[in-house]
Write an enzyme that holds these catalytic residues in place. Structure first.
Site, mmCIF file in Angstrom:
data_model
loop_
_atom_site.group_PDB
_atom_site.id
_atom_site.type_symbol
_atom_site.label_atom_id
_atom_site.label_comp_id
_atom_site.label_asym_id
_atom_site.label_seq_id
_atom_site.Cartn_x
_atom_site.Cartn_y
_atom_site.Cartn_z
ATOM 1 C CG HIS A 1 58.728 52.442 -71.690
ATOM 2 N ND1 HIS A 1 57.385 53.338 -71.894
ATOM 3 C CD2 HIS A 1 57.898 52.125 -70.559
ATOM 4 C CE1 HIS A 1 56.822 53.328 -71.100
ATOM 5 N NE2 HIS A 1 56.749 53.023 -70.602
HETATM 6 C C1 UD1 Z 1 57.626 50.042 -65.667
HETATM 7 C C2 UD1 Z 1 56.349 49.975 -66.012
HETATM 8 C C3 UD1 Z 1 55.439 50.577 -66.641
HETATM 9 C C4 UD1 Z 1 56.150 51.986 -66.753
HETATM 10 C C5 UD1 Z 1 57.289 51.944 -67.144
HETATM 11 C C6 UD1 Z 1 58.221 53.714 -66.990
HETATM 12 C C7 UD1 Z 1 55.172 47.820 -64.440
HETATM 13 C C8 UD1 Z 1 54.615 46.878 -65.385
HETATM 14 N N1 UD1 Z 1 55.147 48.239 -65.689
HETATM 15 O O1 UD1 Z 1 58.511 49.508 -67.352
HETATM 16 O O2 UD1 Z 1 54.540 50.407 -66.834
HETATM 17 O O3 UD1 Z 1 55.369 52.192 -67.951
HETATM 18 O O4 UD1 Z 1 58.149 51.365 -65.519
HETATM 19 O O5 UD1 Z 1 59.077 53.894 -66.902
HETATM 20 O O6 UD1 Z 1 55.444 47.599 -63.935
HETATM 21 N N2 UD1 Z 1 65.736 49.207 -65.596
HETATM 22 C C9 UD1 Z 1 67.631 49.519 -65.499
HETATM 23 N N3 UD1 Z 1 67.578 49.905 -64.166
HETATM 24 C C10 UD1 Z 1 66.097 50.784 -63.286
HETATM 25 C C11 UD1 Z 1 64.664 50.308 -63.645
HETATM 26 C C12 UD1 Z 1 64.831 49.618 -64.803
HETATM 27 O O7 UD1 Z 1 68.346 48.932 -66.149
HETATM 28 O O8 UD1 Z 1 66.621 51.772 -63.015
HETATM 29 C C13 UD1 Z 1 65.954 47.816 -66.973
HETATM 30 C C14 UD1 Z 1 66.074 46.594 -66.581
HETATM 31 O O9 UD1 Z 1 66.637 45.937 -67.497
HETATM 32 C C15 UD1 Z 1 65.143 45.692 -65.865
HETATM 33 C C16 UD1 Z 1 63.608 46.271 -67.403
HETATM 34 O O10 UD1 Z 1 64.295 48.155 -67.650
HETATM 35 O O11 UD1 Z 1 64.850 44.536 -66.591
HETATM 36 C C17 UD1 Z 1 62.600 47.059 -67.436
HETATM 37 O O12 UD1 Z 1 61.785 47.306 -65.924
HETATM 38 P P1 UD1 Z 1 60.982 47.309 -65.379
HETATM 39 O O13 UD1 Z 1 60.786 47.839 -64.233
HETATM 40 O O14 UD1 Z 1 60.966 45.589 -65.022
HETATM 41 O O15 UD1 Z 1 59.713 47.930 -66.217
HETATM 42 P P2 UD1 Z 1 59.728 48.944 -66.624
HETATM 43 O O16 UD1 Z 1 59.893 48.047 -68.320
HETATM 44 O O17 UD1 Z 1 61.006 49.996 -66.934
#
Ligand code: UD1
Length: 364
Positions: free
Chosen positions: A206
């Protein structure tokens, strides 16, 4: 009573606050609260973990959702500030290195509320990682730095942090693993996926520098193509990675690999069972490097660096980056090697959260 407001937001936070909530209750002198920022919101990225790990429902969910780093961090800060005004906690406890961690620490400190950082001191020395920035800043402003592995102590000492702020408590994520290992064995996930113990590999990915970059993701796909011809590969796919597959034009390529099974992210117990019985785990997750270390399962870490060096020196993890030849040759080595018996990292003993409750409870 000591009022402790615990912040969580993203999936890897939930396994860290579960044992803390239990430890506060056992200690008896705490009034613990949970604020969920809503950074992760899908049922299987959040609610499922609360249910399986017996975490009390959050007192409040800020519902911030996804966004750019600036938008997400700012939104958490804006929504968190009035919450502190309302609850007036003695402490704010933040865990890990996600955007929710730094956002809430920064708000609390400016309101004169003491912050304790669980998993302090970890450093990848790679400032292109958003998590490294979150770690550095959170440690710089926290009053209590609760460290999970010896490298954290060295890093904080080198940065000139006074010793009385720093405590080596062990690893709360491992508290959760040890507490749930027996129950995870009951999971039917291997049967559901048609897999035999030791006869498959697991992949998670991820990190932006692996899954947002078509070249890096393409190189990893080259490696997976070879590996899935040796043993079936289960790819539990993070929503960020899933969204990128189509965008980067890799969906057809992965779909065409007969031995590769892409599934939705799993709950804690199913994933623990899946990891524990895997031949090799390939991942860019920090938490999984730690969990495979305790499970004694080979872990190929698809990164050039790690903030968790003990998973290499005492654990099962090998850094392999995203170069297919390097990944494949490390994989072949795992498939023929037998693992040497290394001692478990110091204080990864299931008691980290209890130590934390004691330390906060005794802080004048
Ligand atoms: C975040 C953390 C990362 C951690 C990871 C674990 C930061 C900077 N990054 O990254 O350190 O290792 O979580 O999973 O805080 N999305 C969904 N559903 C959800 C959550 C996210 O669809 O419930 C999708 C969305 O498109 C979103 C993308 O995932 O834009 C990224 O989510 P985000 O929380 O921004 O960062 P992660 O890549 O999950």
């Amino acid at each position: 009573m000591i009022k402790v407001l615990n912040v969580c937001g993203a999936r890897p936070n939930f396994m860290k606050i579960a044992p803390l909530m239990r430890a506060y209750r056992e200690h008896g002198e705490f009034q613990p609260l949970i604020v969920h920022t809503g950074q992760h919101y899908d049922q299987n990225m959040s609610e499922l973990f609360f249910r399986q790990l017996g975490i009390p429902q959050p007192d409040l969910n800020l519902g911030v959702g996804s966004g750019s780093h600036a938008v997400q961090t700012a939104e958490i800060m804006t929504r968190f500030e009035p919450v502190l005004g309302e609850y007036e906690p003695d402490w704010v406890v933040v865990v890990g290195d996600v955007n929710s961690t730094i956002a809430c620490a920064l708000v609390a400190v400016k309101m004169g509320i003491r912050v304790a950082h669980v998993e302090a001191g970890l450093r990848s020395f790679d400032r292109t990682m958003p998590e490294e920035i979150n770690r550095l800043l959170t440690d710089a402003i926290s009053e209590l730095l609760l460290v999970s592995e010896p490298s954290g102590l060295e890093n904080l000492r080198r940065e000139g942090v006074p010793d009385d702020k720093v405590h080596f408590v062990g690893n709360v994520m491992i508290d959760t693993l040890l507490a749930n290992r027996a129950q995870a064995e009951e999971s039917a996930i291997l049967t559901e996926l048609g897999l035999g113990p030791g006869r498959y590999n697991v992949v998670t990915l991820h990190r932006p520098n692996n899954v947002d970059d078509p070249a890096a993701f393409g190189r990893i796909a080259d490696a997976l193509d070879v590996i899935q011809q040796d043993l079936p590969v289960v790819f539990a796919m993070h929503p960020r990675t899933r969204a990128n597959l189509a965008r980067l034009g890799l969906a057809d390529r992965l779909d065409g690999m007969k031995g590769l099974n892409i599934i939705e992210p799993l709950g804690y117990l199913d994933f623990l069972k899946l990891m524990a019985n895997a031949s090799v785990v390939l991942t860019d997750s920090g938490g999984i490097q730690e969990e495979t270390t305790i499970l004694g399962v080979f872990c190929l870490t698809l990164r050039e660096n790690t903030e968790r060096p003990v998973t290499i020196t005492s654990g099962t993890s090998t850094l392999v980056g995203s170069d297919p030849q390097r990944i494949i040759s490390a994989y072949r080595h795992c498939r023929t090697a037998s693992r040497d018996h290394r001692p478990v990292p110091e204080r990864w003993d299931g008691l980290a959260a209890r130590r934390i409750a004691e330390i906060i409870g005794n802080r004048p």
